[in-house]
Write a protein that holds these residues in place. Structure first.
Motif, PDB file in Angstrom:
ATOM      1  N   SER A   1     -10.322  -4.552   3.156  1.00  5.54           N
ATOM      2  CA  SER A   1      -9.726  -3.302   2.444  1.00  5.54           C
ATOM      3  C   SER A   1      -8.367  -3.490   2.464  1.00  5.54           C
ATOM      4  O   SER A   1      -7.761  -2.646   1.224  1.00  5.54           O
ATOM      5  N   GLU A   2      -7.742  -4.151   3.259  1.00  2.00           N
ATOM      6  CA  GLU A   2      -6.261  -4.390   3.037  1.00  2.00           C
ATOM      7  C   GLU A   2      -5.936  -5.163   1.700  1.00  2.00           C
ATOM      8  O   GLU A   2      -4.741  -4.515   0.998  1.00  2.00           O
ATOM      9  N   GLU A  21      -3.779  -1.735  -5.228  1.00  2.00           N
ATOM     10  CA  GLU A  21      -3.449  -0.336  -5.891  1.00  2.00           C
ATOM     11  C   GLU A  21      -2.090   0.057  -5.411  1.00  2.00           C
ATOM     12  O   GLU A  21      -1.284   0.708  -6.442  1.00  2.00           O
ATOM     13  N   VAL A  22      -1.503  -0.233  -4.306  1.00  4.98           N
ATOM     14  CA  VAL A  22      -0.079   0.218  -4.029  1.00  4.98           C
ATOM     15  C   VAL A  22       0.739  -0.574  -5.092  1.00  4.98           C
ATOM     16  O   VAL A  22       1.882   0.167  -5.384  1.00  4.98           O
ATOM     17  N   SER A  75      -3.796  -9.624  -5.950  1.00  3.80           N
ATOM     18  CA  SER A  75      -2.530  -8.685  -5.204  1.00  3.80           C
ATOM     19  C   SER A  75      -1.380  -9.395  -5.746  1.00  3.80           C
ATOM     20  O   SER A  75      -0.264  -8.904  -6.116  1.00  3.80           O
ATOM     21  N   ARG A 129      -6.248  -2.309  -1.271  1.00  5.25           N
ATOM     22  CA  ARG A 129      -5.365  -1.213  -0.948  1.00  5.25           C
ATOM     23  C   ARG A 129      -4.000  -1.859  -1.687  1.00  5.25           C
ATOM     24  O   ARG A 129      -3.209  -1.201  -2.138  1.00  5.25           O
ATOM     25  N   THR A 130      -3.703  -3.279  -1.255  1.00  2.00           N
ATOM     26  CA  THR A 130      -2.551  -3.650  -1.719  1.00  2.00           C
ATOM     27  C   THR A 130      -2.299  -3.740  -3.197  1.00  2.00           C
ATOM     28  O   THR A 130      -1.455  -3.241  -3.886  1.00  2.00           O
TER      29      THR A 130
END
Length: 334
Positions: free
Chosen positions: A123-124, A130-131, A100, A127-128
Motif C-alpha cells: 500500500s505504501e 498517487e502522492v 513510483s 500511495r507513493t
C-alpha cells in the motif's frame, strides 16, 4: 528569558574534526540526485569463513529504489528521440517501484502519468505513486499474491490505455533505455571495487538491472560470475514453470524479454521464506531496513560467499527500503 549556551569546544573543531568524506555538490534538480549510492560490507549475517559480501544501498535514491536509475533515461531517451512530447501522458504497468520512480520523474518534468498496478503490492507503493500525482488504476488480485497471470493482465491493460489517445507507453519489460541508468550503477561499482568483484547476484523482474550491470562488468572483469535469482515458488528460469509468490518486483511469471543468456552464468531459485527471514536479520543485526527482494538477494549472496570462500568479493543490491513494507507482514515477527 533565554539562557545562553556556552560551548567548551571551539566551533572550528566541529567544522573539521573527523570529516574526511567530501559531500556531493548542490544539484539543479531532484533528478540529479539519482545514483552515487554507497556500498556496505555485511559483517554480522555472513559467517567468518565465507567470502566478503557487500550490499549496494539503492535505497539512497530519491524514491528509495534502484528503479529511479531506469526511470530517468526511459523518459529522457524518449524525449531525445521525439517519441515523448510535451502534453503527452506516460503510461506503465508496475508493481509500485518502477511506478513510483516514473511518477517521480514525470512530476519533475511536468508529465501526467497513468499507472496500472494491483492490490498485490504494498500500500505504501500505491500511495507513493498517487502522492507524486499519478492516476492509479488497480487490477485486482483475489489472493493478494503475484500470480502467473497478474503481470500479463496489468501489461495488457496498460497497452489498452496507451492505444486510446495521447499516451507514451514506457513498456518497461521491453525497454532497453533502462540499460543507460544501470550502466551508471556498474561504473560506480568499478570505482568502488578497484581490485575487482568475483560474483554479482540479483533477483530479476524485467531483468533490466541485471543485464545493464552485466554488460559493463563482464568486459571489465571477464572472470566475474553473474547469477540471476528468482523466488523458488515461481521457478521459471530454473525449472520452466511459473507460480505464485509475494516478492514484489520480481518473478513476473515468464522469461523476461530483456534477459540475455550470454550475460549471466547461472540462474538460482531462492526460498522466499529464507529471504523474508534475512530481511529481519538485516534490520536487527546489520541496522539495514530493506525489502523482500533484497532479503532474497542477500540469501543468494551468502550462498555464493560460502562457495567462493575467504578472500573473494561478492556484491549484491539493496533494491529498496523496508519502509515501503511496514504495513505488510514482512516484519510481523520482528
Amino acid at each position: 528569558m533565554s539562557v545562553p549556551v556556552h560551548l567548551t569546544t571551539p566551533t572550528s573543531t566541529f567544522r573539521t574534526k573527523g570529516f574526511t568524506r567530501i559531500p556531493p555538490p548542490p544539484v539543479e534538480s531532484a533528478l540529479d540526485a539519482i545514483g552515487n549510492t554507497p556500498v556496505v560490507r555485511l559483517r554480522h549475517v555472513v559467517p567468518h569463513d565465507h567470502a566478503n559480501v557487500y550490499l549496494k544501498l539503492e535505497s539512497f535514491n530519491p524514491t528509495g529504489s534502484y528503479k529511479d536509475r531506469m526511470a530517468k533515461p526511459i523518459i529522457e531517451e524518449a524525449e531525445r528521440r521525439g517519441d515523448l512530447k510535451p502534453g503527452m501522458i506516460v503510461v506503465e504497468a508496475s508493481g509500485g517501484s518502477t511506478g513510483s520512480s516514473l511518477a517521480f520523474v514525470c512530476a519533475a518534468k511536468g508529465y501526467d502519468f497513468h499507472v496500472v498496478s494491483s492490490n498485490a503490492f504494498a500500500s505504501e507503493k500505491l500511495r507513493t505513486m498517487e502522492v507524486f500525482g499519478a492516476a492509479l488504476e488497480i487490477v485486482p488480485s483475489p489472493s493478494g499474491q503475484v500470480t502467473k497471470d497478474l503481470i500479463p493482465s496489468m501489461i495488457q491493460r496498460a497497452k489498452e490505455v496507451a492505444g486510446k489517445g495521447n499516451f507514451y507507453h514506457t513498456d518497461q519489460f521491453h525497454n532497453r533505455d533502462a540499460f543507460v541508468g544501470y550502466a551508471e550503477m556498474a561504473n560506480e561499482l568499478i570505482h568502488q571495487f578497484p581490485h575487482g568483484i568475483d560474483a554479482f547476484c540479483t533477483t530479476i523482474g524485467t531483468a533490466g538491472m541485471a543485464m545493464g550491470v552485466a554488460m559493463v562488468l563482464k568486459p571489465q572483469w571477464p572472470h566475474i560470475r553473474v547469477v540471476v535469482c528468482e523466488p523458488a515458488s515461481t521457478p521459471v528460469l530454473t525449472e520452466g514453470r511459473p507460480g505464485s509468490h509475494h516478492v514484489e518486483g520480481v518473478g513476473i511469471g515468464y522469461v523476461p524479454p530483456l534477459l540475455a543468456r550470454e550475460l549471466y552464468d547461472e540462474a538460482r531459485a531462492i526460498s522466499e521464506k529464507e529471504g523474508r527471514r534475512m530481511c529481519r536479520r538485516l534490520a536487527s543485526e546489520e541496522g539495514l531496513l530493506v525489502g523482500t527482494s533484497t532479503g532474497v538477494n542477500v540469501t543468494a549472496a551468502i550462498a555464493l560467499a560460502k562457495e567462493f570462500g575467504p578472500g573473494k568479493t561478492i556484491v549484491t543490491v539493496a533494491c529498496d527500503t523496508g519502509l515501503k513494507y511496514l504495513h505488510g507482514d514482512l516484519f510481523e515477527d520482528a
